[in-house]
Design a protein around this motif. Structure first.
Motif, short mmCIF file in Angstrom:
data_model
loop_
_atom_site.label_atom_id
_atom_site.label_comp_id
_atom_site.label_asym_id
_atom_site.label_seq_id
_atom_site.Cartn_x
_atom_site.Cartn_y
_atom_site.Cartn_z
N GLY A 290 0.81 -1.22 0.00
CA GLY A 290 0.00 0.00 0.00
C GLY A 290 0.84 1.26 0.00
N ILE A 291 2.16 1.13 0.16
CA ILE A 291 3.05 2.29 0.10
C ILE A 291 3.60 2.37 -1.32
CG2 ILE A 291 5.15 3.34 1.01
CD1 ILE A 291 4.60 1.95 3.67
N LYS A 292 3.15 3.38 -2.05
CA LYS A 292 3.46 3.51 -3.47
C LYS A 292 3.91 4.96 -3.71
CE LYS A 292 -0.60 0.56 -4.02
NZ LYS A 292 -0.19 -0.80 -4.37
N TYR A 293 5.01 5.13 -4.41
CA TYR A 293 5.63 6.44 -4.55
C TYR A 293 5.49 7.06 -5.94
CZ TYR A 293 7.99 5.59 -0.07
OH TYR A 293 8.29 5.36 1.25
N TYR A 294 4.82 6.39 -6.87
CA TYR A 294 4.86 6.88 -8.25
C TYR A 294 3.46 7.07 -8.83
CZ TYR A 294 9.78 5.89 -7.83
OH TYR A 294 11.08 5.89 -7.39
N SER A 295 3.37 8.00 -9.74
CA SER A 295 2.12 8.25 -10.45
C SER A 295 2.04 7.35 -11.68
CB SER A 295 2.02 9.72 -10.86
OG SER A 295 3.05 10.03 -11.79
N ILE A 296 0.86 7.28 -12.28
CA ILE A 296 0.68 6.47 -13.48
C ILE A 296 1.62 6.96 -14.58
CG2 ILE A 296 -0.96 5.87 -15.29
CD1 ILE A 296 -3.17 6.01 -13.13
N THR A 297 1.74 8.27 -14.72
CA THR A 297 2.70 8.95 -15.60
C THR A 297 2.36 8.82 -17.08
OG1 THR A 297 4.43 8.60 -13.97
CG2 THR A 297 5.13 9.27 -16.17
N GLY A 298 2.17 7.63 -17.58
CA GLY A 298 1.87 7.45 -19.00
C GLY A 298 2.83 6.47 -19.64
N PRO A 299 2.52 6.01 -20.85
CA PRO A 299 3.36 4.99 -21.51
C PRO A 299 4.67 5.58 -22.03
CG PRO A 299 1.61 5.73 -22.99
CD PRO A 299 1.36 6.40 -21.67
N GLY A 300 5.68 4.73 -22.01
CA GLY A 300 6.93 5.08 -22.66
C GLY A 300 7.80 6.08 -21.92
N THR A 301 7.53 6.32 -20.66
CA THR A 301 8.33 7.28 -19.89
C THR A 301 8.64 6.68 -18.53
OG1 THR A 301 6.34 8.36 -19.00
CG2 THR A 301 7.28 9.27 -21.02
N ASP A 302 9.70 7.21 -17.90
CA ASP A 302 9.99 6.81 -16.53
C ASP A 302 8.89 7.33 -15.62
OD1 ASP A 302 12.34 5.61 -17.29
OD2 ASP A 302 13.53 7.44 -16.99
N LYS A 303 8.60 6.56 -14.57
CA LYS A 303 7.55 6.96 -13.64
C LYS A 303 7.96 8.22 -12.88
CE LYS A 303 4.62 3.52 -14.24
NZ LYS A 303 3.24 3.73 -14.72
N ARG A 304 7.03 9.16 -12.77
CA ARG A 304 7.26 10.36 -11.97
C ARG A 304 6.81 10.10 -10.55
NH1 ARG A 304 4.84 13.06 -16.45
NH2 ARG A 304 2.90 13.18 -15.25
N PRO A 305 7.49 10.71 -9.57
CA PRO A 305 7.01 10.62 -8.18
C PRO A 305 5.58 11.14 -8.08
CG PRO A 305 9.23 11.48 -8.23
CD PRO A 305 8.78 11.43 -9.65
N TYR A 306 4.82 10.52 -7.24
CA TYR A 306 3.41 10.86 -7.04
C TYR A 306 3.30 12.24 -6.38
CZ TYR A 306 -1.35 10.35 -5.06
OH TYR A 306 -2.66 10.52 -4.69
N ASP A 307 2.51 13.11 -6.98
CA ASP A 307 2.25 14.44 -6.43
C ASP A 307 0.85 14.41 -5.81
OD1 ASP A 307 1.55 17.13 -5.99
OD2 ASP A 307 2.80 17.83 -7.66
N ARG A 308 0.81 14.25 -4.52
CA ARG A 308 -0.47 14.07 -3.84
C ARG A 308 -1.39 15.29 -4.02
NH1 ARG A 308 -4.55 10.85 -2.28
NH2 ARG A 308 -5.60 11.65 -0.44
N ALA A 309 -0.87 16.48 -3.85
CA ALA A 309 -1.69 17.68 -3.96
C ALA A 309 -2.28 17.82 -5.37
CB ALA A 309 -0.88 18.92 -3.59
N LEU A 310 -1.45 17.56 -6.38
CA LEU A 310 -1.93 17.64 -7.76
C LEU A 310 -3.01 16.60 -8.01
CD1 LEU A 310 -1.73 18.72 -10.65
CD2 LEU A 310 0.16 17.11 -11.04
N ALA A 311 -2.84 15.39 -7.49
CA ALA A 311 -3.82 14.33 -7.70
C ALA A 311 -5.16 14.66 -7.04
CB ALA A 311 -3.28 13.01 -7.16
N VAL A 312 -5.12 15.25 -5.86
CA VAL A 312 -6.36 15.63 -5.18
C VAL A 312 -7.08 16.73 -5.97
CG1 VAL A 312 -7.32 16.69 -3.09
CG2 VAL A 312 -5.60 14.88 -2.90
#
Length: 522
Positions: A290-312
């Protein structure tokens, strides 16, 4: 108001309880759902009550889920699980100290888990009782579904369908102390013949998928925007396809937005196994923490760190888009229906928080935005029927909300072997009940346990898991174990030699539905 929105959340998990093991991997299904779905829903309900928001949601709680949530062994194991997660998040705070983005996320998880533990202990580990209080306050209508979530049309055995329905009714009344009006058809699976036990149990409405209602005979005059009554007098609501597509669609659905948290990228698979081992349910098998540090980001790219404020914020934007689309729908329907139309939006409750981590924030934003407009209001299906009681009579079409809309998820090359065994067991259960019409205590206990084992073998979860391949070994073993225990009980009852010590062991393992009535199979 020009129209109504009925959000129906269906909460279900298969009955997984293994007292014979100190830790068991599949018990984590329940623990993840409590942490990511049920406790966050409770937080939102408290916020809506505190702010006096006009919200009415329908929540379907399956009897197997309720039984697990009320089980003292599983409650204690969840407390241990949550304490372990908090400890692991604390270690993550130290490990990520020099990585600012991940360190902030570790702090977020640590604080969130501590808040959830405070809430869990604050309701005295009684989630069902806490949800029931929101039913009493008017924020929720809690309904039930079949006893072990069997695909009712596939049972092809009227006494078994009857038992699935009546056991669920009895269980609901025992837990909640009131009559239940709505019934969630497992997998929204409808077939002609399910109405008889629903009518006997006095359930007044259920939901089918869109095509199940649109294919009704005669054709529904108002599509899915008004219910119909079956010839037996039970109301049928159809799923609104636009509401479904905006949330469920792989291409258009909100949960796939690149800024949301990636479900699959979890430290349980990324970090050293020795580091994780004390916190895993199976020490040598990696799994989700349940501890996950990355956003979905999109295909073909390195995963970006999850931005909690942006996601909310994005969840709020999606809630506004969803509400705008529903308002446009009901405005297009003005004058089409003789009464305000109803948009029925059913979803798996576990979507909101588990699969879609920001789902609870979406619901919260939607409720708050709904309170700011006067076109659309929340309603439950039962309230709609009380306000608008006259509707067309029609027979829905056999259907489900599974892949391709019918039965292929539960009957295919991976799981077709189950059904002949169930047919035999179902007929044997009726045979046993008819043979023992006035059973003494030991025989009655054996009949009750035979009923429990048959119900558990009928669960839709096992053929579903075999089809998806997520835990096929476990699903296959569960079916075999329940059928083996049933057949053992059948032989003992048939020959009048019930083994009381063995029976007690089985009763302690599969301990749901303590007041089960075997005569339902007669």
């Amino acid at each position: 108001m020009e129209g109504y929105l009925a959000i129906v959340l269906h909460a279900h998990l298969p009955f997984v309880r293994h007292p014979e093991h100190e830790r068991f991997l599949e018990e984590n299904w329940l623990f993840e759902a409590i942490t990511e779905c049920y406790l966050p829903l409770l937080q939102r309900l408290e916020g809506w009550r505190r702010d006096n928001l006009p919200v009415r949601l329908t929540l379907s709680l399956s009897p197997t889920l309720v039984s697990m949530l009320q089980d003292s062994l599983l409650q204690a194991r969840y407390t241990r699980h949550l304490d372990g997660l908090i400890e692991l998040a604390g270690l993550e705070l130290q490990r990520t100290y020099w990585d600012r983005a991940l360190h902030e996320l570790a702090g977020f998880y640590y604080q969130r888990l501590r808040e959830l533990r405070e809430l869990w202990l604050g309701v005295q580990r009684d989630l069902v009782g806490a949800l029931a209080r929101y039913q009493e306050s008017g924020h929720l209508e809690i309904i039930t579904c079949a006893a072990t979530h069997a695909v009712l049309p596939l049972l092809q055995h009227a006494p078994s369908v009857r038992a699935q329905v009546l056991v669920a009714r009895d269980h609901y009344q025992c837990v909640f102390g009131r009559q239940c009006r709505g019934f969630w058809l497992p997998e929204c699976a409808y077939g002609e013949g399910v109405e008889a036990p629903l009518q006997e149990a006095d359930f007044r409405w259920f939901i089918v998928d869109t095509h199940g209602l649109l294919g009704a005979r005669p054709a529904p005059r108002y599509g899915v925007f008004a219910p119909v009554y079956t010839p037996e007098g039970i109301a049928v609501f159809g799923r609104d396809p636009e509401s479904s597509r905006q949330v469920w669609s792989r291409d258009e659905g909100y949960p796939g937005d690149p800024v949301y948290r990636d479900f699959y990228r979890d430290i349980g698979f990324d970090l050293d196994l020795d580091y994780l081992r004390p916190y895993l349910p199976s020490p040598d098998q990696r799994t989700f923490t349940g501890i996950k540090y990355y956003s979905i980001t999109g295909p073909g790219t390195d995963k970006r760190p999850y931005d909690r404020a942006l996601a909310v914020r994005r969840a709020g934007e999606h809630a506004a888009h969803f509400l705008h689309a529903r308002i446009e729908q009901v405005r297009r329907l003005q004058g089409v229906t003789p009464v305000p139309p109803i948009l029925v939006a059913p979803y798996d409750a576990e979507l909101f928080g588990h699969w879609w981590y920001e789902g609870p924030e979406f619901l919260d934003a939607l409720v708050r935005l709904m309170a700011q407009q006067r076109t659309l209001s929340f309603i439950t299906p039962w309230e709609y029927l009380q306000r608008h009681a006259t509707h067309q009579v029609a027979r829905p079409m056999p259907s489900s909300w599974g892949e391709a809309g019918y039965w292929q998820v539960w009957v295919n090359e991976s799981n077709a072997w189950i059904w002949p065994h169930l047919r035999v067991a179902q007929n044997r259960m009726t045979q046993l009940v008819k043979k023992h019409r006035r059973p003494h205590t030991l025989v009655k206990r054996a009949l009750q346990q035979a009923g429990r084992e048959l119900l558990l073998a009928q669960a839709s979860d096992w053929p579903f898991i075999l089809r998806t391949g997520t835990s096929p070994g476990y699903a296959r073993q569960r079916i075999k174990d329940h059928l083996l225990r049933f057949n053992t009980l059948y032989d003992q009852l048939l020959h009048g030699r019930v083994d009381p010590l063995w029976l007690e062991q089985v009763e302690q393992r599969d301990n749901l539905f303590p007041n089960l009535d075997p005569t339902y199979w007669a």
